[in-house]
Write a protein that holds these residues in place. Structure first.
Motif, PDB file in Angstrom:
ATOM      1  N   GLN A 102      -5.102  -0.880   6.333  1.00  0.00           N
ATOM      2  CA  GLN A 102      -5.685  -2.030   6.996  1.00  0.00           C
ATOM      3  C   GLN A 102      -5.381  -1.977   8.475  1.00  0.00           C
ATOM      4  OE1 GLN A 102      -3.888  -5.362   4.786  1.00  0.00           O
ATOM      5  NE2 GLN A 102      -2.620  -3.683   4.123  1.00  0.00           N
TER       6      GLN A 102
ATOM      7  N   SER B  25       7.039  15.745   1.849  1.00  0.00           N
ATOM      8  CA  SER B  25       5.632  16.042   1.625  1.00  0.00           C
ATOM      9  C   SER B  25       4.889  16.246   2.932  1.00  0.00           C
ATOM     10  CB  SER B  25       4.970  14.895   0.856  1.00  0.00           C
ATOM     11  OG  SER B  25       5.677  14.625  -0.316  1.00  0.00           O
ATOM     12  N   ARG B  26       5.123  15.340   3.862  1.00  0.00           N
ATOM     13  CA  ARG B  26       4.338  15.358   5.095  1.00  0.00           C
ATOM     14  C   ARG B  26       4.595  16.616   5.913  1.00  0.00           C
ATOM     15  NH1 ARG B  26       3.813  11.584  10.391  1.00  0.00           N
ATOM     16  NH2 ARG B  26       2.530  13.135  11.362  1.00  0.00           N
TER      17      ARG B  26
ATOM     18  N   ALA C 268       2.775  -5.001   4.625  1.00  0.00           N
ATOM     19  CA  ALA C 268       1.442  -4.458   4.333  1.00  0.00           C
ATOM     20  C   ALA C 268       1.351  -3.738   2.984  1.00  0.00           C
ATOM     21  CB  ALA C 268       1.024  -3.515   5.454  1.00  0.00           C
TER      22      ALA C 268
ATOM     23  N   TYR D 279       4.493  -7.949  10.256  1.00  0.00           N
ATOM     24  CA  TYR D 279       5.365  -6.813  10.566  1.00  0.00           C
ATOM     25  C   TYR D 279       6.836  -7.182  10.416  1.00  0.00           C
ATOM     26  CZ  TYR D 279       1.904  -3.490  12.347  1.00  0.00           C
ATOM     27  OH  TYR D 279       0.886  -2.577  12.460  1.00  0.00           O
TER      28      TYR D 279
ATOM     29  N   PRO E 254      -4.955   7.015  -4.328  1.00  0.00           N
ATOM     30  CA  PRO E 254      -4.545   6.031  -3.313  1.00  0.00           C
ATOM     31  C   PRO E 254      -5.624   4.973  -3.043  1.00  0.00           C
ATOM     32  CG  PRO E 254      -3.939   8.234  -2.604  1.00  0.00           C
ATOM     33  CD  PRO E 254      -4.786   8.394  -3.835  1.00  0.00           C
ATOM     34  N   ASP E 255      -6.876   5.310  -3.244  1.00  0.00           N
ATOM     35  CA  ASP E 255      -7.929   4.322  -3.018  1.00  0.00           C
ATOM     36  C   ASP E 255      -8.014   3.310  -4.146  1.00  0.00           C
ATOM     37  OD1 ASP E 255      -9.043   5.304  -0.509  1.00  0.00           O
ATOM     38  OD2 ASP E 255      -9.532   7.078  -1.680  1.00  0.00           O
TER      39      ASP E 255
ATOM     40  N   PHE F 155     -10.298  20.841   0.339  1.00  0.00           N
ATOM     41  CA  PHE F 155      -9.079  20.327   0.976  1.00  0.00           C
ATOM     42  C   PHE F 155      -9.052  20.666   2.465  1.00  0.00           C
ATOM     43  CE2 PHE F 155      -6.721  20.808  -3.279  1.00  0.00           C
ATOM     44  CZ  PHE F 155      -6.944  19.489  -3.606  1.00  0.00           C
TER      45      PHE F 155
ATOM     46  N   MET G 191      -0.678 -10.454   6.373  1.00  0.00           N
ATOM     47  CA  MET G 191       0.153  -9.267   6.550  1.00  0.00           C
ATOM     48  C   MET G 191       1.004  -9.433   7.795  1.00  0.00           C
ATOM     49  SD  MET G 191      -1.299  -5.506   7.227  1.00  0.00           S
ATOM     50  CE  MET G 191      -0.932  -5.361   8.950  1.00  0.00           C
TER      51      MET G 191
ATOM     52  N   ALA H 104      -6.558   6.307   3.211  1.00  0.00           N
ATOM     53  CA  ALA H 104      -6.651   5.558   1.957  1.00  0.00           C
ATOM     54  C   ALA H 104      -6.493   4.075   2.218  1.00  0.00           C
ATOM     55  CB  ALA H 104      -5.598   6.041   0.965  1.00  0.00           C
ATOM     56  N   GLY H 105      -7.580   3.398   2.332  1.00  0.00           N
ATOM     57  CA  GLY H 105      -7.628   1.927   2.396  1.00  0.00           C
ATOM     58  C   GLY H 105      -6.579   1.269   3.268  1.00  0.00           C
TER      59      GLY H 105
ATOM     60  N   TYR I 158      -0.144  13.140  -3.813  1.00  0.00           N
ATOM     61  CA  TYR I 158      -1.609  13.157  -3.744  1.00  0.00           C
ATOM     62  C   TYR I 158      -2.073  13.434  -2.317  1.00  0.00           C
ATOM     63  CZ  TYR I 158      -6.480  12.000  -4.475  1.00  0.00           C
ATOM     64  OH  TYR I 158      -7.845  12.080  -4.542  1.00  0.00           O
ATOM     65  N   SER I 159      -1.502  12.705  -1.361  1.00  0.00           N
ATOM     66  CA  SER I 159      -2.003  12.773   0.011  1.00  0.00           C
ATOM     67  C   SER I 159      -1.640  14.069   0.719  1.00  0.00           C
ATOM     68  CB  SER I 159      -1.456  11.603   0.825  1.00  0.00           C
ATOM     69  OG  SER I 159      -1.836  10.396   0.234  1.00  0.00           O
ATOM     70  N   TYR I 160      -0.491  14.649   0.379  1.00  0.00           N
ATOM     71  CA  TYR I 160      -0.016  15.804   1.148  1.00  0.00           C
ATOM     72  C   TYR I 160       0.095  17.089   0.342  1.00  0.00           C
ATOM     73  CZ  TYR I 160       1.475  12.221   4.512  1.00  0.00           C
ATOM     74  OH  TYR I 160       1.515  11.180   5.390  1.00  0.00           O
ATOM     75  N   GLY I 161       0.363  16.958  -0.953  1.00  0.00           N
ATOM     76  CA  GLY I 161       0.785  18.169  -1.669  1.00  0.00           C
ATOM     77  C   GLY I 161      -0.082  18.623  -2.826  1.00  0.00           C
ATOM     78  N   ARG I 162      -1.188  17.910  -3.115  1.00  0.00           N
ATOM     79  CA  ARG I 162      -1.866  18.234  -4.369  1.00  0.00           C
ATOM     80  C   ARG I 162      -2.585  19.571  -4.321  1.00  0.00           C
ATOM     81  NH1 ARG I 162      -5.477  14.836  -1.850  1.00  0.00           N
ATOM     82  NH2 ARG I 162      -7.695  15.092  -2.229  1.00  0.00           N
TER      83      ARG I 162
ATOM     84  N   ARG J 116       0.506  21.162   4.331  1.00  0.00           N
ATOM     85  CA  ARG J 116       0.229  19.856   3.754  1.00  0.00           C
ATOM     86  C   ARG J 116      -1.266  19.633   3.756  1.00  0.00           C
ATOM     87  NH1 ARG J 116       0.757  15.359   8.589  1.00  0.00           N
ATOM     88  NH2 ARG J 116      -0.933  14.384   7.426  1.00  0.00           N
ATOM     89  N   ILE J 117      -1.664  18.648   2.982  1.00  0.00           N
ATOM     90  CA  ILE J 117      -3.051  18.201   3.033  1.00  0.00           C
ATOM     91  C   ILE J 117      -3.178  17.171   4.149  1.00  0.00           C
ATOM     92  CG2 ILE J 117      -4.737  16.765   1.804  1.00  0.00           C
ATOM     93  CD1 ILE J 117      -4.076  18.197  -0.718  1.00  0.00           C
ATOM     94  N   VAL J 118      -4.310  17.177   4.824  1.00  0.00           N
ATOM     95  CA  VAL J 118      -4.656  16.092   5.742  1.00  0.00           C
ATOM     96  C   VAL J 118      -5.791  15.348   5.053  1.00  0.00           C
ATOM     97  CG1 VAL J 118      -5.547  15.501   8.019  1.00  0.00           C
ATOM     98  CG2 VAL J 118      -3.976  17.427   7.754  1.00  0.00           C
ATOM     99  N   ASP J 119      -5.429  14.246   4.389  1.00  0.00           N
ATOM    100  CA  ASP J 119      -6.364  13.617   3.459  1.00  0.00           C
ATOM    101  C   ASP J 119      -7.216  12.550   4.147  1.00  0.00           C
ATOM    102  OD1 ASP J 119      -7.505  13.436   0.999  1.00  0.00           O
ATOM    103  OD2 ASP J 119      -5.785  12.568  -0.020  1.00  0.00           O
TER     104      ASP J 119
ATOM    105  N   MET K 115       0.415  -5.423  -0.317  1.00  0.00           N
ATOM    106  CA  MET K 115      -0.931  -5.982  -0.470  1.00  0.00           C
ATOM    107  C   MET K 115      -1.746  -5.280  -1.554  1.00  0.00           C
ATOM    108  SD  MET K 115      -1.653  -8.318   2.045  1.00  0.00           S
ATOM    109  CE  MET K 115      -3.352  -8.216   2.553  1.00  0.00           C
ATOM    110  N   ARG K 116      -1.469  -3.990  -1.778  1.00  0.00           N
ATOM    111  CA  ARG K 116      -2.359  -3.219  -2.657  1.00  0.00           C
ATOM    112  C   ARG K 116      -1.761  -2.914  -4.024  1.00  0.00           C
ATOM    113  NH1 ARG K 116      -4.619   1.491  -1.269  1.00  0.00           N
ATOM    114  NH2 ARG K 116      -2.741   2.292  -0.282  1.00  0.00           N
TER     115      ARG K 116
ATOM    116  N   MET L  11      -4.359  -8.252  -1.959  1.00  0.00           N
ATOM    117  CA  MET L  11      -5.546  -8.061  -1.126  1.00  0.00           C
ATOM    118  C   MET L  11      -6.769  -8.709  -1.785  1.00  0.00           C
ATOM    119  SD  MET L  11      -6.279  -5.460   1.451  1.00  0.00           S
ATOM    120  CE  MET L  11      -6.071  -3.808   0.900  1.00  0.00           C
TER     121      MET L  11
END
Lengths: 349, 370
Positions: free
Chosen positions: A344, B44-45, B92, B119, B342-343, A324, B117, A341-342, B361-365, A335-338, B95-96, B106
């Motif tokens: 665009q 989270s962030r 945006a 704004y 997320p991917d 991590f 996409m 993720a895809g 997932y992105s910030y706290g796992r 926090r995580i700096v991940d 799309m996923r 997508m």
């Protein structure tokens, strides 16, 4: 009486002219484009030979090679253009290997109808960047694709350099306890390009940080600190670069948000577009990882160089089976700096 | 940066954290739902969980536009793009979102569908003007924040007589979702709500009064910056400690009791309530979403292209539904972080950065590893 007239071709019209299919056909038009623009602009003995390749002198040191395609849109942005970017990008990739860049090659894919005036501007920008960096563009290629099948111009450059004796830098050499340094502010290049595209205007425009970093790298190597990893956080930004290194080395990282500098207009533009500067591209910054005892000295050396005045220690390598990359936030949380993720994000380099 | 850094500052944050720790002493603890994905993201962030005592538990709510959109709705958009050949304009995040047949917008796009996409709704209108021979559909999603811009676009299209523009309307209503959360039998137990930021700038604080008055749940409307969220948590703790249940407004720099009357009038003019709308996680809720009024029927893509809504079940292993109701935490889902990332999201909560799963997932796992 000799009535064969001396060869004459009308000079290229760099004011109104456009690229057409003939400029990539291998015929006279292509020869003219190469002679009047590329050879004149890049101006070195290797190109002047006019051969299919460049014959180089013997090199006895370890070679480093790197290749980089450039597809940025818009082609011209505050602080640079696709031309100087394509020179800096590849020089930096070679330099991050602890090497001194020697030569560049350049391959152009041009779209039919592209204004010759813009092409000239781009080529002269490349030529200036290469000359200032002391790295000549010694061979190249030009292709033309039909209108609608390209986006003006794509440039691929390849760089060759020699690694400094006794120096091996690699993404898999970071060790727990090592210190992570960053050479300056983040997000400048990506936001210069994006804000121009989105028509965001600021009192002072956001300038790309595009720059050749081999001089800075040479100064860092001269200081003889125990460097493990050098990398330029381009596409994907600082976050992506650090995750790559963490994965390669099988380590974790702990960053400190307050140590990572972001120029104010960049921060504002990111806020406006919902982007995180940690993921925004840089073209004139580097990340260095070194042994803990050497961090102070390396920081001094970096700050003494004009391209790293705002260098800072931004974190340390940790032991972490999960790999991590974490960060202590300004608020005092973690926090995580991940990995990105895809998302665009449009083309920026 | 001015007007932003002030709301992210460390020192003030520490002070609020100290007050929270000092005052959050009730033995029963504090179960607080942040309704909005924007708050989930901020928590989270900025690592706010590290600054809260164990007695305060934040429960993620359903306020993420992409997350609550059921598969069948995205299927409709894909059908429009693939079978009716329209230019489909979308924000945006959408799309996923995974939907039927292993598709996303997508993937439909890379398969040749014309998905773009954008704004803002103005981009969609411009695309319609620039392509007079194509039908352009705006995939309108979101809570009350994104509804007024859709109303503006529809009115503008009507005024300009645009015949090639329509809207696939999926605008939903915040209070309806809050009612649903509180009415689920055996649902999540809550002591209070951190109320929406941007939604409340439009609808005001008044619509939440029913939750304080009838359900006895304190509501504190909060901005999306980390200090806003922390201050709101402190205000909720104080209400709970004092046994009060009222609507309080932490976000006074943007929210009034009445809200934005002009925007409300615009929405009222263009939209009417749907009889029923299916939400992911919350099921089919009466009067919980909007559709275009008959006067604007020619801009209603569902009518124009006669595409019916077909409900589709979520992926068997996906816990998005329970997570959206606050009944489960992301890490309690079997496929969280393994099959679903997320991917490669399986459920909608893993798609948007405002989604509970994506945020965790992105910030706290890293917290799950301990």
């Amino acid at each position: 009486m000799n009535i064969v007239k001396p060869n004459y071709s009308r000079p290229l019209d760099f004011k109104q002219g456009q690229v057409d299919m003939a400029h990539g056909s291998g015929g006279r038009a292509m020869a003219q484009l190469i002679a009047e623009l590329f050879i004149t602009g890049f101006d070195n003995a290797y190109l002047a030979q006019g051969n299919d390749g460049a014959l180089l002198p013997i090199i006895t040191e370890r070679l480093v090679m790197s290749c980089d395609g450039h597809v940025v849109s818009p082609l011209f942005f505050a602080g640079g253009d696709i031309g100087c970017l394509s020179v800096h990008g590849t020089i930096n990739d070679v330099a991050m290997m602890g090497a001194r860049p020697l030569y560049l090659t350049a391959s152009f894919i041009l779209e039919e109808g592209f204004p010759l005036a813009d092409l000239k501007r781009i080529v002269l920008s490349m030529a200036t960047a290469a000359r200032l960096a002391g790295v000549p563009i010694i061979t190249g290629d030009t292709k033309v694709v039909e209108r609608g099948k390209g986006d003006g111009v794509f440039i691929t450059t390849t760089g060759v350099g020699v690694a400094r004796e006794g120096i091996t830098l690699s993404g898999d050499l970071a060790q727990p306890g090592d210190i992570i340094l960053l050479s300056g502010t983040i997000g400048d290049h990506g936001m210069a390009v994006l804000s121009q595209r989105e028509n965001l205007t600021f009192d002072a425009p956001i300038m790309s940080d595009t720059a050749a970093l081999h001089g800075l790298v040479a100064a860092m190597l001269d200081s003889e600190v125990r460097l493990r990893v050098l990398r330029d956080p381009t596409r994907g930004g600082l976050a992506t670069t650090l995750n790559e290194i963490a994965k390669q080395s099988g380590v974790g990282m702990m960053l400190h948000e307050s140590a990572i500098a972001v120029n104010q207009p960049v921060e504002a533009a990111c806020e406006f577009l919902g982007l995180d500067p940690l993921y925004v591209a840089n073209e004139g910054k580097l990340v260095a990882i070194c042994a803990p005892e050497d961090a102070g000295r390396l920081l001094e050396v970096m700050r003494a160089h004009p391209l790293a005045r705002e260098a800072a220690i931004i974190g340390e390598i940790t032991e972490d089976a999960h790999g991590f990359v974490q960060m202590t936030t300004k608020l005092g949380g973690r926090r995580i700096v991940d990995w990105l993720a895809g998302e665009q994000l449009p083309r920026i380099c | 940066m001015k007007y932003v850094d002030e709301f992210r500052g460390g020192e003030l944050g520490m002070n609020i954290a100290a007050n929270i720790a000092f005052e959050a002493t009730a033995a029963s603890g504090y179960r607080l739902m942040e309704f909005c994905g924007g708050h989930t993201h901020a928590l989270s962030r900025y690592g706010i969980a590290d600054l809260l005592p164990a007695s305060v538990r934040m429960i993620h709510g359903p306020g993420c536009p992409v997350c609550v959109l059921p598969i069948g709705r995205v299927d409709q958009a894909i059908r429009l793009a693939r079978e009716h050949g329209v230019i489909l304009c979308t924000y945006a995040d959408t799309m996923r979102v995974p939907c039927s047949d292993n598709l996303t917008l997508m993937r439909a796009k890379s398969g040749g569908a014309d998905v773009r996409m954008i704004y803002s709704t103005q981009d969609a209108l411009k695309i319609a003007c620039d392509n007079p021979n194509r039908q352009v559909v705006f995939f309108a999603i979101g809570f009350e924040t994104t509804t007024p811009p859709t109303a503006v676009a529809v009115k503008q299209a009507a005024a300009e007589g645009l015949k090639n523009f329509s809207v696939l309307c999926n605008h939903v209503l915040t209070p309806a979702a809050m009612h649903a959360i509180l009415s689920v039998k055996g649902g999540v137990a809550l002591d209070g709500f951190v109320g929406p930021a941007h939604v409340s700038t439009v609808i005001g604080s008044k619509p939440y009064e029913v939750f304080a008055d009838d359900y006895g749940k304190p509501v504190v409307i909060a901005g999306f910056e980390p200090l806003d969220v922390m201050q709101a948590i402190l205000m909720l703790i104080r209400q709970i400690n004092e046994g009060r249940a009222t609507v309080e407004n932490e976000f006074t720099r943007a929210v009034t009791r009445e809200g934005n009357l002009k925007a409300q009038a615009l929405v009222e003019e263009v939209f009417e309530l749907r009889e029923v709308f299916e939400w992911r996680g919350l099921g089919s809720l009466p009067h919980s979403a909007l559709k275009l009024r008959p006067a604007f029927a020619e801009f209603d893509a569902e009518l124009k292209f006669s595409i019916d809504y077909v409900a589709v079940r979520d992926h068997k292993a996906c816990e998005c539904a329970a997570i959206l109701r606050g009944e489960k935490r992301p890490q309690e889902c079997k496929i969280f972080g393994t099959v679903c990332t997320p991917d490669n999201p399986i459920g909608s909560c893993m798609v948007s950065s405002e989604g509970a799963c994506a945020a965790h997932y992105s910030y706290g796992r890293f917290r799950d590893a301990a």
